[in-house]
Each structure stands twice: as C-alpha cells, then as structure tokens.
Design a protein around this motif. Structure first.
Motif, PDB file in Angstrom:
ATOM      1  N   GLU A  80      43.510  56.420  54.490  1.00  0.00           N
ATOM      2  CA  GLU A  80      43.339  56.719  55.912  1.00  0.00           C
ATOM      3  C   GLU A  80      44.569  56.337  56.736  1.00  0.00           C
ATOM      4  O   GLU A  80      44.757  56.849  57.846  1.00  0.00           O
TER       5      GLU A  80
ATOM      6  N   LYS B  52      47.562  57.096  56.111  1.00  0.00           N
ATOM      7  CA  LYS B  52      48.528  58.200  56.075  1.00  0.00           C
ATOM      8  C   LYS B  52      49.946  57.720  55.756  1.00  0.00           C
ATOM      9  O   LYS B  52      50.942  58.264  56.250  1.00  0.00           O
TER      10      LYS B  52
ATOM     11  N   LYS C 199      52.804  56.746  52.655  1.00  0.00           N
ATOM     12  CA  LYS C 199      53.116  57.065  51.259  1.00  0.00           C
ATOM     13  C   LYS C 199      53.078  55.762  50.469  1.00  0.00           C
ATOM     14  O   LYS C 199      54.031  54.974  50.498  1.00  0.00           O
TER      15      LYS C 199
ATOM     16  N   LYS D  15      45.173  63.915  44.459  1.00  0.00           N
ATOM     17  CA  LYS D  15      46.016  62.837  44.988  1.00  0.00           C
ATOM     18  C   LYS D  15      46.920  62.294  43.881  1.00  0.00           C
ATOM     19  O   LYS D  15      46.569  62.313  42.694  1.00  0.00           O
TER      20      LYS D  15
END
Length: 276
Positions: free
Chosen positions: A54, A56, A58, A81
């Motif tokens: 959540e 966002k 990397k 993912k």
C-alpha cells in the motif's frame, strides 16, 4: 502472519487476525524507504506484505514460510507482483550471506519441534530456549539484518524477565540497539487463545549500542486505537519509562524490569523487609 479470522491457529502455531491497527503500527516502525530489501521469514497469508504494498514504494521482498498451503496461497495472491516466495523452514535456513534492510514478522509461538530439530537448534543456539520458537526466530532474523537495518517483531512478552530467556536478552543487549517496546493485552487479537496474557512489539536496529543506551517502553493501551495515538506523537501518554542498558546488565539475569518491577526488586534486596 497477522491476518485471517477464519482460522485462529493450526499445527504450525500460526495466529491470524484482522488487526489493521497493529499492522499499520508495525509497518510504520519499519520506516521503509525506496529500494529497501525486506524479509518476512514466516509470511502466513501475506498481511504484512499487503500493508507494505500500500505504500507504493519499490521494495524488494523475500517471503518465506514453512506451511506449503500458505506458499500456494501467496503464489496465487501475488502472481503479478515481483515478490520472491520460498517454501522453507526458516529456523534451518543457514544462508546468512543475503542481508536485509528491514525484517518484519509475527513468528510462531511455541510451535512443535521434533526432538532432532530441537537438538540441532540447541547446538546452534546453546544459550537460547529451544522449546519456544519465537526467540530463535528473532535472533536468527537479526543475524540476517544489514548494519543499521531495522527489525520489527510481534512476540509474547515472556522474554522480558523469564529466566529461560536470559540468553535472548543478553544477545540483544550486547549486540543491538532496541528502539522501543510496546506492550499490549492479547485480547487485542479477537477470538485468538494462545495462552499468553500479554504481547509486545519490539523494534531493534542492528548497530552497536552506545555507552548510555536506553529505550522507551509503551504500555497501558486501552484499545487498538491507541497504536495510532503513539504514532501521532502521543508517546508521553503511554511511555511508562525508559530501560537503561547499564541497569539491565547490572542484574544477573539481564531482566527487562519495568518501573513497578524495579521497585519490588529494590525492596526485596533492601534491609527494610524481613520474611518470617
């Protein structure tokens, strides 16, 4: 492994619950940054991973689990993912070459170990209590933490002063820096009954503790909403004091004595009380 309400426990001693407050609190303590590597050594159904995604950011995530059913679930859940999912027994995972910036877990509490496995763990960690799995999970994870990396675990509070966990406390105090310990009742996990009255969230950084090292202990949380209060700079309201490394080292069992416990200990060691 903090997630599913449909089942509370199984043979792997996994405990699941829908507790967004605890998830948010622990992930906030991780203080993740872009490009960090993260390990979850007992991923369960992926509750921590969901919360991390959540953000966002990397994040390079390795997710391990011993339960093959969890691995199948995770592979299906995160098939789109870039998450490295592995089926393995973390306690027997001996590859310490790969180090991580962050580690987060809700490890098994008191999971069954075969006699052979327990003997092996005792040979690797002779100073740790091999019958209780969370302590070995914690130390084994710390060995895979990068310098200045951060670990956040949710574990029973029995490690604070029970004699059987002296080796665990001694390893932590002599080698790592505790950032905080947050205590709360196990009833915050609705519908879960695992024989522990109290739980704790401990945050540890892999750096040599300074000469005058201390860390706050947060307690007296009345509801799960209080986790947000601590994060919103209401720390003083819940801080019951700081524990000093020097004081911990001065007691023979390395016990993490809370303020009330320290008072009792001082009284018992004084000449003011006689037992007859």
């Amino acid at each position: 492994m903090v997630e599913r309400k449909k089942r509370n426990t199984n043979n792997f001693q996994e405990f699941f619950t829908n507790c967004e407050h605890i998830l948010n609190y622990m992930v906030s303590l991780l203080d993740l940054a872009e490009g960090d590597s993260l390990l979850e050594p007992c991923s369960g159904q992926g509750a921590f991973i969901d919360k991390i995604l959540e953000l966002k950011l990397k994040i390079n995530i390795d997710a391990f689990d011993l339960n093959i059913e969890n691995i199948k679930f995770l592979n299906s859940k995160y098939n789109d993912k870039e998450i490295n999912i592995k089926h393995l027994d973390f306690l027997l995972h001996s590859n310490l070459n790969k180090q991580y910036d962050r580690i987060i877990a809700n490890p098994p509490y008191g999971a069954y170990q075969s006699k052979d496995k327990r003997n092996h763990l005792k040979s690797v960690y002779p100073d740790l209590y091999a019958k209780e799995t969370y302590g070995i999970f914690l130390i084994h994870s710390l060995r895979m933490l990068k310098k200045d990396g951060r670990l956040v675990f949710i574990i029973p509070d029995t490690y604070l002063n029970l004699h059987m966990h002296k080796g665990l406390r001694e390893r932590i105090i002599n080698n790592y820096t505790i950032e905080s310990i947050t205590l709360f009742p196990s009833k915050f996990f609705p519908g879960v009954n695992f024989g522990y009255a109290g739980l704790s969230i401990i945050s540890i950084v892999n750096k040599t503790p300074p000469s005058k090292c201390s860390f706050p202990v947060f307690n007296n949380l009345k509801s799960k909403l209080d986790f947000y209060e601590i994060l919103k700079n209401s720390k003083e309201k819940f801080c019951i004091g700081k524990l000093n490394y020097s004081e911990i080292k001065n007691n023979s069992s390395y016990a993490f004595l809370l303020p009330t416990e320290k008072l009792i200990t001082e009284l018992l060691n004084s000449n003011l009380i006689t037992v007859g």
